[in-house]
Write an enzyme that holds these catalytic residues in place. Structure first.
Site, short mmCIF file in Angstrom:
data_model
loop_
_atom_site.label_atom_id
_atom_site.label_comp_id
_atom_site.label_asym_id
_atom_site.label_seq_id
_atom_site.Cartn_x
_atom_site.Cartn_y
_atom_site.Cartn_z
N ASP A 211 -86.45 -26.80 -124.71
CA ASP A 211 -85.97 -25.60 -125.40
C ASP A 211 -86.08 -25.69 -126.92
OD1 ASP A 211 -85.31 -24.61 -122.87
OD2 ASP A 211 -83.31 -25.50 -122.96
N ALA B 205 -88.25 -24.29 -128.66
CA ALA B 205 -88.97 -23.09 -129.10
C ALA B 205 -90.48 -23.31 -129.08
CB ALA B 205 -88.48 -22.59 -130.46
N LYS B 206 -90.95 -24.01 -128.05
CA LYS B 206 -92.38 -24.21 -127.86
C LYS B 206 -93.08 -22.87 -127.61
CE LYS B 206 -91.25 -26.87 -124.40
NZ LYS B 206 -89.78 -26.92 -124.57
N ALA C 98 -89.24 -24.49 -116.56
CA ALA C 98 -89.45 -24.10 -117.95
C ALA C 98 -89.03 -22.65 -118.16
CB ALA C 98 -90.93 -24.26 -118.32
N GLY C 99 -88.52 -22.37 -119.35
CA GLY C 99 -88.23 -21.00 -119.74
C GLY C 99 -88.64 -20.88 -121.19
N HIS C 100 -89.78 -20.24 -121.43
CA HIS C 100 -90.32 -20.17 -122.79
C HIS C 100 -90.18 -18.73 -123.30
CE1 HIS C 100 -92.99 -23.98 -122.12
NE2 HIS C 100 -91.70 -24.19 -121.91
N THR C 101 -89.47 -18.59 -124.40
CA THR C 101 -89.18 -17.25 -124.92
C THR C 101 -90.16 -16.89 -126.01
OG1 THR C 101 -86.87 -17.84 -124.59
CG2 THR C 101 -87.30 -15.81 -125.81
N GLN D 14 -90.72 -28.57 -121.04
CA GLN D 14 -89.62 -29.54 -121.22
C GLN D 14 -89.81 -30.25 -122.57
OE1 GLN D 14 -91.25 -29.67 -117.76
NE2 GLN D 14 -89.89 -27.94 -117.64
N ARG E 22 -75.96 -24.68 -123.35
CA ARG E 22 -76.61 -25.94 -123.72
C ARG E 22 -75.63 -26.81 -124.48
NH1 ARG E 22 -81.69 -22.58 -125.93
NH2 ARG E 22 -82.77 -22.20 -123.97
N MET F 116 -83.97 -23.46 -138.35
CA MET F 116 -83.35 -23.79 -139.64
C MET F 116 -82.24 -22.80 -139.99
SD MET F 116 -84.26 -26.51 -141.26
CE MET F 116 -83.89 -26.18 -142.98
N ASP F 117 -82.38 -21.56 -139.53
CA ASP F 117 -81.37 -20.52 -139.82
C ASP F 117 -80.02 -20.85 -139.18
OD1 ASP F 117 -83.04 -20.08 -137.45
OD2 ASP F 117 -81.71 -18.38 -137.04
N SER G 289 -89.32 -22.75 -138.86
CA SER G 289 -88.94 -21.49 -138.22
C SER G 289 -87.51 -21.15 -138.63
CB SER G 289 -89.05 -21.66 -136.71
OG SER G 289 -88.60 -20.51 -136.06
N VAL G 290 -87.31 -19.88 -138.97
CA VAL G 290 -85.98 -19.45 -139.44
C VAL G 290 -85.41 -18.30 -138.61
CG1 VAL G 290 -86.33 -20.26 -141.82
CG2 VAL G 290 -87.08 -17.95 -141.19
P1 GDP Z 1 -88.85 -23.34 -125.23
O1 GDP Z 1 -88.42 -23.62 -123.84
O2 GDP Z 1 -89.16 -24.58 -125.99
O3 GDP Z 1 -89.98 -22.34 -125.33
O4 GDP Z 1 -87.58 -22.68 -125.95
P2 GDP Z 1 -86.60 -21.54 -125.35
O5 GDP Z 1 -87.33 -20.24 -125.34
O6 GDP Z 1 -86.00 -21.98 -124.06
O7 GDP Z 1 -85.42 -21.58 -126.40
C1 GDP Z 1 -85.62 -21.29 -127.73
C2 GDP Z 1 -84.75 -20.10 -128.12
O8 GDP Z 1 -84.63 -20.03 -129.52
C3 GDP Z 1 -85.34 -18.76 -127.72
O9 GDP Z 1 -84.30 -17.88 -127.41
C4 GDP Z 1 -86.06 -18.30 -128.97
O10 GDP Z 1 -86.19 -16.89 -129.05
C5 GDP Z 1 -85.14 -18.81 -130.04
N1 GDP Z 1 -85.76 -19.19 -131.33
C6 GDP Z 1 -87.00 -19.65 -131.57
N2 GDP Z 1 -87.14 -20.02 -132.85
C7 GDP Z 1 -85.94 -19.78 -133.45
C8 GDP Z 1 -85.43 -19.99 -134.77
O11 GDP Z 1 -86.10 -20.49 -135.67
N3 GDP Z 1 -84.14 -19.61 -134.97
C9 GDP Z 1 -83.36 -19.08 -134.00
N4 GDP Z 1 -82.12 -18.72 -134.32
N5 GDP Z 1 -83.79 -18.91 -132.75
C10 GDP Z 1 -85.07 -19.25 -132.47
P1 IMO Z 2 -88.38 -25.85 -121.27
O1 IMO Z 2 -89.85 -25.90 -120.96
C1 IMO Z 2 -84.47 -27.77 -120.98
C2 IMO Z 2 -83.75 -30.30 -117.46
C3 IMO Z 2 -82.72 -29.84 -116.47
C4 IMO Z 2 -82.23 -31.18 -115.92
C5 IMO Z 2 -83.50 -32.01 -115.89
C6 IMO Z 2 -84.17 -32.06 -114.54
O2 IMO Z 2 -87.82 -24.47 -121.25
O3 IMO Z 2 -88.09 -26.61 -122.50
P2 IMO Z 2 -85.57 -30.28 -113.11
O4 IMO Z 2 -85.20 -28.91 -112.62
O5 IMO Z 2 -86.78 -30.29 -114.00
O6 IMO Z 2 -85.66 -31.27 -112.01
O7 IMO Z 2 -84.30 -30.74 -114.01
O8 IMO Z 2 -84.38 -31.42 -116.83
N1 IMO Z 2 -84.82 -29.33 -117.77
C7 IMO Z 2 -84.91 -28.63 -118.91
N2 IMO Z 2 -84.07 -28.57 -119.97
N3 IMO Z 2 -85.62 -27.08 -121.00
C8 IMO Z 2 -86.48 -27.14 -119.96
O9 IMO Z 2 -87.71 -26.58 -119.98
C9 IMO Z 2 -86.12 -27.92 -118.83
N4 IMO Z 2 -86.71 -28.17 -117.64
C10 IMO Z 2 -85.90 -29.04 -117.01
O10 IMO Z 2 -81.69 -29.12 -117.10
O11 IMO Z 2 -81.35 -31.77 -116.85
MG MG Z 3 -86.81 -23.26 -122.55
#
Ligand code: GDP
Ligand code: IMO
Ligand code: MG
Length: 429
Positions: free
Chosen positions: A13, A15-16, A39-42, A228, A309, A336-337, A417-418
């Site tokens: 998470d 912010a990939k 994975a959950g990529h926003t 991850q 989280r 950073m924000d 990123s801010v």
């Molecule tokens: P990922 O799994 O690595 O793609 O990250 P996630 O999408 O799970 O979580 C990142 C969260 O932070 C998302 O809700 C993004 O929209 C948000 N985000 C990304 N960059 C920034 C930032 O610079 N500042 C803030 N406040 N939020 C951000």
């Molecule tokens: P993104 O790509 C954050 C964590 C789970 C658990 C451990 C094992 O969005 O960054 P699993 O379901 O993979 O067997 O769970 O890994 N986990 C993550 N935490 N971001 C993720 O993906 C994750 N994918 C798995 O919470 O601790």
């Molecule tokens: Mg994620």
């Protein structure tokens, strides 16, 4: 530069998704190569917010091919929902998405098994998986006898294989699974489901390995989207509190089929603080009002499961380790924000382990659990930086913070990123 990789340096998470979306137009092909629907990529584009689980984050850029490579485990129901959800919003993934025939499929019994085993306590704590069947699917992949690749779903042998596997899985899971969950494993029903999946996923399936090998020969640019984070890497992370794939930079070649010689640029993504979802040691975790303040300001709730989280200060010992492990050329420092309103900010520069100062990230989760963070205190900047668009516009204390992190992990900063929006990004590369 044929292949650029975007790798999470913490526990996911980081912010990939945001970074991949921004870098996609500089490339020809975006590749997801490990993980799955955990994975959950926003990606935030103005008012539109996309939450992607399997589909690479290049899907929102025109003219870019998106590849789901062999190392990914796909959960067809979620993938189809994702494809249809994108279509409903005017994005057409059917024209620029390819799924490897070699990718393994998360089958219904994998959910039953994940749910049954997730209750187990390992090293005094539950792993707290995302319940997406990830571990059981990878376990079968490695075990080979009960595994389904996308090609198996599409084959003439599918019905026979489903019947045999349902019988075997029911027998194996009987002692541990919830009887009501076992009742859902009915071969005829699963065969019908497979046929419905095939109708949608069959036309998207391809030999992505040769496709990518041809692409690098032709000089096309690839963007590898890690899922991850490196600390969740099955071999190099905080085992057993990890995911079941190589989530650090070392997994790019094995998951995608693209040899390491083509990987020329690795961008490590880290938050300006730390978060973790699920169980496992987390030395800089803040279980107090400061942790809650970070959670509130950063809206730190899981993209996939909605779980709050765990939050804490930046851990330079951990990120120095993962930056080296992943071979990072540039750091992308996000959120950073979120640190805008603190008088002081702490950075963990070493651990105290049983009275000894340690700067190397330990192998064992048990040792990591005993690590007490040794902090360096930096002055906060108490200024909202979400409107900053150039490095020079950051307050002096924010610049000091960025420079200190870069120095501690020995990697130059390439991106800042801010905020979640595309515009809230400062590229130094
Ligand atoms: P990922 O799994 O690595 O793609 O990250 P996630 O999408 O799970 O979580 C990142 C969260 O932070 C998302 O809700 C993004 O929209 C948000 N985000 C990304 N960059 C920034 C930032 O610079 N500042 C803030 N406040 N939020 C951000
Ligand atoms: P993104 O790509 C954050 C964590 C789970 C658990 C451990 C094992 O969005 O960054 P699993 O379901 O993979 O067997 O769970 O890994 N986990 C993550 N935490 N971001 C993720 O993906 C994750 N994918 C798995 O919470 O601790
Ligand atoms: Mg994620």
């Amino acid at each position: 530069m044929p292949a650029t990789c975007v790798i999470g340096l913490q526990w996911g998470d980081e912010a990939k998704g945001k970074l991949v979306d921004l870098l996609a137009p500089r490339n020809d092909i975006v590749v997801r190569y490990q993980g799955g629907a955990n994975a959950g990529h926003t990606v935030v584009c103005g008012k539109e917010v996309y939450k992607l689980h399997h589909v690479p984050s290049g899907i929102l850029s025109e003219g870019i091919m998106n590849v789901i490579a062999p190392g990914v485990v796909i959960e067809p129901n979620m993938l189809i929902r994702e494809i249809e959800g994108l279509e409903a919003r005017g994005v057409n993934p059917r024209k620029n998405l390819m799924i490897s025939e070699r990718a393994h499929v998360v089958m219904p019994w994998h959910f039953v098994e994940d749910k049954a085993t997730n209750k187990a306590v390992v090293s005094g704590e539950s792993i707290g998986t995302t319940n997406r069947g990830i571990g059981p699917c990878y376990r079968d992949k490695v075990g080979r006898t009960h595994a389904f690749r996308l090609a198996d779903l599409l084959s003439d042998q599918m019905e026979t294989k489903v019947r045999e596997t349902v019988a075997a899985k029911r027998a194996m899971l009987e002692p541990i699974a919830d009887p009501a969950d076992l009742e859902t494993l009915v071969a005829d029903k699963i065969i019908e489901q497979c046929k419905a999946w095939n109708a949608i996923l069959g036309p998207l399936s391809a030999d992505t390995t040769n496709y990518l090998l041809d692409a690098v020969d032709e000089g096309k640019k690839l963007l590898m989207e890690g899922a991850q984070g490196s600390l969740l890497d099955i071999d190099h992370g905080t085992y057993p509190f990890v995911t079941s794939s190589n989530a650090s930079g070392v997994g790019v070649s094995s998951g995608s089929g693209v040899p390491a010689r083509w990987i020329t640029n690795v961008i490590g993504v880290a938050k300006a603080y730390s978060t973790r979802v699920g169980g496992g040691p987390f030395p800089t975790e803040l279980l107090d009002a400061t942790g809650q303040k970070i959670r509130d300001l950063g809206r730190e709730y899981g993209t996939t499961t909605g779980r709050p989280r765990r939050c804490g200060w930046f851990d330079a010992v951990a990120v120095r380790y993962t930056a080296r492990l992943s071979g990072v050329h540039y750091l992308s420092l996000m959120m950073m924000d979120v640190l805008s309103h603190f008088d002081e900010i702490q950075v963990c520069v070493a651990y105290d382990v049983d009275g000894e100062r340690v700067t190397k990230f330990p192998c064992s989760a048990e040792v990591l659990r005993r690590c007490k963070p040794i902090y360096e205190t930096l002055p906060g900047w108490n200024t909202d930086v979400s409107g900053v668009r150039k490095l020079e516009e950051f307050p002096a204390n924010a610049r000091k913070y960025i420079d200190r992190i870069s120095e501690l992990i020995s990697v130059p900063v390439g991106v800042l990123s801010v905020g979640p929006d595309r515009e809230q990004t400062i590229f130094l590369i």
